[in-house]
Write an enzyme that holds these catalytic residues in place. Structure first.
Site, mmCIF file in Angstrom:
data_model
loop_
_atom_site.group_PDB
_atom_site.id
_atom_site.type_symbol
_atom_site.label_atom_id
_atom_site.label_comp_id
_atom_site.label_asym_id
_atom_site.label_seq_id
_atom_site.Cartn_x
_atom_site.Cartn_y
_atom_site.Cartn_z
ATOM 1 N N LYS A 625 0.824 -1.207 0.000
ATOM 2 C CA LYS A 625 0.000 0.000 0.000
ATOM 3 C C LYS A 625 0.861 1.262 0.000
ATOM 4 C CE LYS A 625 -4.095 2.013 2.028
ATOM 5 N NZ LYS A 625 -5.129 1.971 3.060
ATOM 6 N N GLN A 630 4.147 5.583 -2.867
ATOM 7 C CA GLN A 630 5.432 6.145 -3.276
ATOM 8 C C GLN A 630 5.534 6.228 -4.793
ATOM 9 O OE1 GLN A 630 8.332 7.343 -1.422
ATOM 10 N NE2 GLN A 630 6.443 7.669 -0.307
ATOM 11 N N GLY A 696 11.203 4.243 -3.450
ATOM 12 C CA GLY A 696 10.687 5.606 -3.285
ATOM 13 C C GLY A 696 11.023 6.546 -4.422
ATOM 14 N N GLU A 697 12.047 6.224 -5.189
ATOM 15 C CA GLU A 697 12.451 7.128 -6.270
ATOM 16 C C GLU A 697 12.264 6.509 -7.653
ATOM 17 O OE1 GLU A 697 16.431 8.359 -5.176
ATOM 18 O OE2 GLU A 697 15.640 9.809 -3.746
#
Lengths: 735, 318
Positions: A625, A630, A696-697
């Protein structure tokens, strides 16, 4: 715990809590307003005075004279910090310009004073009365004009080597059947996180506490100590909740330093937030780039030569935007070159923003790949598959990827998106007033790992407590750390208490470069393994026979509760994960494929994204989730970089002129209609005991290029200067 | 924000008189623009006169068959009014194209007419700006000017008028009803309400010292198909690069007003007269005298294209 051989089956593989979608455990505190943020520490410093930063009105020069009398006499003013009274200050390793300027001025809005008053309004009003006479100097503010003066930067740091070369690039490129040689530009970007940089500071004798918004606690303790010239032991940073960072809060910034100096001066806690309109010029930003990409391929689109050169600028002593790094790794080709060149500019300092390097490097590379696909008449998905490589193409087959599922992502993503319906001929699909097109781009982001520690304990009630200085910048760290502890000790997530972001806790990897989730949970894993050993020993069970389930330590038919084993004293263990050379022996990276459908108004050239979809492989997905959140957030940021985000440089005055959220446009809800995220199953046993990687990136990497490629497919207009705004589309159409 | 005093007006006449007799006084209604500017010390009133309680919040028919809109009617309420939606659709659509829901809930009819420029050089108090500091120069000329005006500009100022609502008001030939410091009411045709910058860009409206807007009156409905098309860098919550307010009449008679491109809401008789000749002719007429920079010259093309879109696609009109 040393992690230097690939992970084997371990307690995380149970997948009872880890890998299952969970709501954020910190969610209720955030939505009820009870999670304390740095500027709201009324609990910790109820008598804090208010500081307001006075920024430089010029870009370069010196302070000729400073007159504080009117400000000092203004209502409620308690003190003013300037270079003249701040004492000798060091400069942190991660800062390029001093955080408190004067007499020399290095950039526009560099802090020159902090005015402290009893109320926020009084501080802000008095700040306007600080009179500064400047002796301006000429500066360099135009990257394009300085391109030819750019130099090869020193190797090292995050950047690695500035250049790389394999084989005979020039010879192979010259001989290639199909050649792409194009120039791309990306503008300066602002992080635009919701919470501004903010700090509340208090001194107790020689001891300084900073309640601050900071992604990297251990780094910044060192930076504070170095800047103030005090021992690290006297510095405490507390940063439990952070309203977004994207790299803006990796470092010590003016809010924290000036709050500390102000609190010292007036002998009372002081809090400082950098005003929204000051953030773009006072703090860091993602630097603009000029990029040249050359690709030589055969008629089938198989790459033989690939070259990527990047020019960016920064203040003297600053760093490069490493936008060619992914080109060293992403596609095959025997003959290769990359180069980064750095120009000296007197603009505010550049630094990391979400996926530094890749985010803007892929805006260029993945459009170049689209251009190659068209030149070869090969489908852009197929072209990328043809150029897949399962090892580091610079180092050769002896350095394989730890896991690389780019092809799987491309195939699964294409199926799910309906890529087969795309008309390869640009400008042929019409829906009412809209020209419709689809684009694809690969996503690629390195998987970085870093030493990370935690301590974990069980109290007399059986609750499990985890403490680490890891930060949660909105990413969901609380939850995945809680999940890790719950999995390891066989308890429910409800029985876990997670405490983050305090320098009194063991040092973690922190939040940045998408290294936080994998590294910090691996640190919790290490500490939990130590606690399991202690619990088993106390229970009298050999560790290799002990099972941790349902709040019990079990062996065969015997069991004891965690609470009983912990006793009234509780039982604690601490450890760190330390990474060996697996990231040297193997390339560790995350992959994905972005797909985008846009509509472009046939008359006005307004671009509207209709759908975004992607498939991503990033090792074990710890919490599907929050990982999805992200990725869709990063895709949104990618859409912003494609369509609207740009700090506009006024090269006469040397500043980013559109320095507020009215003028620096980021996407709003209406810009992002539908986003679909598919995670491809993957466990990376070389990455950590968690077998996870960063995520995250990854989502921003390539997202904007997919938008740009969709615009081309819709219109036949190939734009190479971001952002792709209406004015540029209209001009391209007319030329 | 500098310290200021505050009072609540008890009547329109009282508000106007207090404003005229108090140095540095300003009216405050929704505050969505003024408060931001005060925080930046672009506006530094010494006294605020709160006009929120004067009962100027009604929408009522006029004897002439038009509509009188109280100065304090909120943008949200005006856009949602049944009569406005039925008879003056272009006004409702323009309002809903502006700002955000939260801002429209606070922003008022009069305040919207009075909102100040969105030029970044106006907003940065370190930069030259003749509008903010007369005589200091214009930072935008020779600077970053992609969003700025191409019509009605001068050597002193190239800021565009940022309002959407005012463009529709201009199209509808609204009149601005005021009461002066002397208690005398007057009606200012909207064409005369906003001033071109000339040498005095800090003078933005025809209002005299103390004069307060009480209502905006629309003439009787003109029928036709009402359109407001706003072109901007993102899908919502952004100022117009170009906007077009239009009424397409059944008899071929149409009228056009443009936003995002003028120092004031822009409408020319020649453009209306060219309606039957199509978008290109309307654009040419409307853009007569345009003065562009290399950043904002695309706006000429965009005006023509936006008009062409309105002419071509029926679905884009609603």
């Amino acid at each position: 715990m040393k992690f230097d051989t690939p992970a084997i089956t371990n307690p995380i593989d149970k997948g009872r809590v880890i890998g299952v979608a969970h709501d954020r455990i910190d969610g209720p505190a955030k939505v009820t307003g009870s999670a304390p943020y740095a500027y709201e520490r009324h609990d910790a410093a109820p008598n804090a005075a208010y500081g307001w930063i006075v920024g430089s009105a010029i870009a370069k020069g010196t302070i000729a004279a400073m007159d504080l009398r009117a400000a000092e006499a203004a209502p409620g003013v308690l003190g003013i910090v300037t270079h003249a009274n701040a004492g000798k200050l060091g400069k942190g390793n991660y800062n390029t310009a001093p955080l408190l300027g004067g007499p020399a001025i290095k950039h526009y809005d560099q802090a020159l004073a902090l005015v402290i008053a009893n109320t926020f309004e009084n501080a802000r009003a008095a700040a306007k009365l600080v009179r500064i006479d400047y002796a301006p100097q000429d500066g360099k503010f135009d990257l394009a004009a300085e391109q030819d003066n750019a130099v090869k930067p020193p190797d090292g740091g995050f950047s690695g080597a500035a250049d790389s070369a394999v084989g005979d690039f020039d010879g192979a490129f010259a001989k290639a059947a199909v050649r792409i040689d194009q120039r791309y530009t990306t503008p300066d970007h602002s992080h635009a996180m919701l919470e501004p940089h903010a700090t509340t500071a208090a001194w107790n004798g020689e001891k300084l506490t900073l309640w601050t918004a900071n992604q990297m606690i251990a780094w910044s303790v060192g930076e504070v100590a170095k800047t103030l010239g005090i021992p690290k032991a006297n510095v405490r940073l507390v940063s439990p909740y952070i309203g977004g960072g994207f790299g803006a809060k990796l470092f010590l910034r003016a809010d924290a330093l000036l709050a500390a100096l102000g609190a010292k001066q007036i002998g009372r806690p002081v809090k400082v937030a950098i005003a929204r309109s000051q953030i773009p010029n006072n703090t860091t930003h993602r630097p603009a780039t000029i990029q040249r990409i050359r690709i030589g391929a055969d008629k089938n689109g198989v790459i033989d030569a690939i070259g990527h050169e990047v020019w960016s600028g920064d203040l003297p002593g600053g760093g490069t935007e490493t936008a060619a790094m992914q080109t060293r790794l992403l596609y095959g080709g025997a003959h290769r070159m990359t180069a980064h060149r750095l120009a000296t500019l007197d603009l505010p300092e550049g630094n990391a923003m979400r996926a530094p390097g890749e985010a803007v490097g892929l805006l260029a590379l993945e459009v170049a790949m689209d251009e190659l696909a068209e030149a070869c008449g090969v489908d852009p998905v197929e072209l990328r598959i043809r150029n897949d490589v399962q090892y580091d193409p610079e180092a050769g087959a002896q350095r394989p990827y730890s896991s690389r599922k780019l092809v799987e992502c491309l195939r699964a993503g294409a199926d799910r998106f309906g890529w087969s319906k795309r008309n390869a001929k640009p400008g042929k699909v019409r829906d009412g007033r809209w020209l419709v097109g689809m684009g694809v781009a690969s996503a690629f982001r390195n998987n970085l790992v870093g030493k990370s520690g935690a301590r974990i304990g069980v109290d007399a009630t059986g609750k499990v407590i985890v403490e680490t200085d890891m930060t949660d910048i909105g990413t969901g760290s609380y939850t995945i750390i809680g999940q890790t502890a719950a999995e390891m000790l066989g308890v429910s997530l409800d029985d876990i208490i997670v405490r983050l972001g305090d320098s009194r806790f063991p040092a973690s990897a922190g939040s940045g470069g998408q290294w936080g989730a994998n590294s910090s949970t691996a640190g919790v894993y290490a500490a939990a393994m130590a606690l399991r050993a202690k619990l088993a020993e106390k229970a009298g069970y050999p560790i290799d026979q002990a099972q941790f389930d349902d709040g019990l330590v079990k062996m065969g038919n015997q069991s004891q509760t965690l609470a009983a084993l912990a006793g009234s004293e509780g039982l604690w263990a601490q450890d760190s994960i330390e990474f060996g050379d697996l990231d040297k022996r193997y390339v560790q990276a995350t992959f994905g494929a972005h797909f985008c459908e846009v509509g472009v108004d046939i008359d006005t050239a307004e671009v509207r994204i209709r759908r975004m979809g992607g498939a991503f492989a990033a090792g074990r997905i710890l919490n599907p989730k929050s990982a999805r959140s992200q990725v869709i957030g990063a895709m949104t940021m990618g859409a912003g970089s494609a369509l609207m985000e740009a700090l506009e440089v006024d090269t006469r005055f040397g500043l980013f002129i559109n320095h507020d959220m009215a003028e620096y446009a980021v996407p709003v809800h209406a810009d992002i209609p539908e986003q679909d995220v598919l995670f491809i199953d993957e466990l990376d046993d070389k990455s950590s005991p968690m077998k996870a990687k960063g995520v995250g990136e990854l989502g921003i990497c390539g997202a904007g290029a997919a938008v740009a490629n969709a615009i081309y497919n819709a219109t036949g207009l190939r734009l190479r200067d971001y952002p792709l705004t209406i004015d540029k589309l209209l001009k391209a159409q007319m030329s | 924000m500098k310290s200021f005093t505050y009072s609540r007006a008890t009547s329109v006449a009282d508000a106007a008189k207090t404003a005229a007799s108090t140095q540095g006084a300003r009216f405050i209604a929704g505050g969505t623009n003024l408060l931001d500017l005060m925080k930046l010390q672009i506006e530094t009133p010494t006294h605020l006169i709160d006009v929120n309680h004067l009962g100027l919040d009604r929408i009522e028919p006029t004897p002439e068959g038009g509509l009188r809109i109280g100065a304090l009617v909120r943008n949200t309420d005006l856009a949602a009014d049944k009569v406005v939606r039925r008879d003056y659709g272009v006004l409702s659509r323009a309002l809903l194209a502006g700002a955000s829901g939260q801002l429209r809930n606070k922003a008022t009819t009069a305040g919207n007419l009075l909102q100040r420029a969105r030029c970044p050089y106006f907003y940065d108090t370190n930069m030259p700006c003749n509008k903010r500091k007369p005589g200091s120069g214009c930072g935008a000329i020779g600077g970053i000017s992609r969003s700025l005006a191409i019509l009605g500009v001068s050597d002193a100022c190239i800021a565009q008028h940022p309002s959407d609502m005012a463009v529709a008001m201009r199209l509808l030939d609204a009149q601005v009803d005021t009461v002066g410091a002397d208690g005398v009411a007057r009606a200012i045709p909207i064409v005369d309400f906003h001033m071109l910058p000339g040498d005095t860009p800090h003078v933005e409206t025809a209002l005299k010292s103390g004069e307060i807007i009480t209502s905006v009156t629309l003439p009787k409905p003109i029928g036709g198909t009402h359109v407001y098309r706003k072109v901007r860098d993102r899908a919502s919550y952004a100022f117009a690069l170009v906007s077009v307010a239009a009424v397409f009449g059944k008899d071929g008679g149409s009228r056009f007003a443009l936003g995002g491109i003028g120092a004031k809401p822009w409408r020319t008789p020649a453009a209306d007269a060219a309606a039957s000749s199509g978008a290109k002719a309307v654009a040419e007429a409307a853009l007569n005298g345009a003065r562009t920079t290399h950043h904002n010259d695309f706006k000429k093309t965009l005006v023509e294209r936006t008009l062409a879109s309105l002419y071509r696609h029926k679905e884009a009109r609603s």
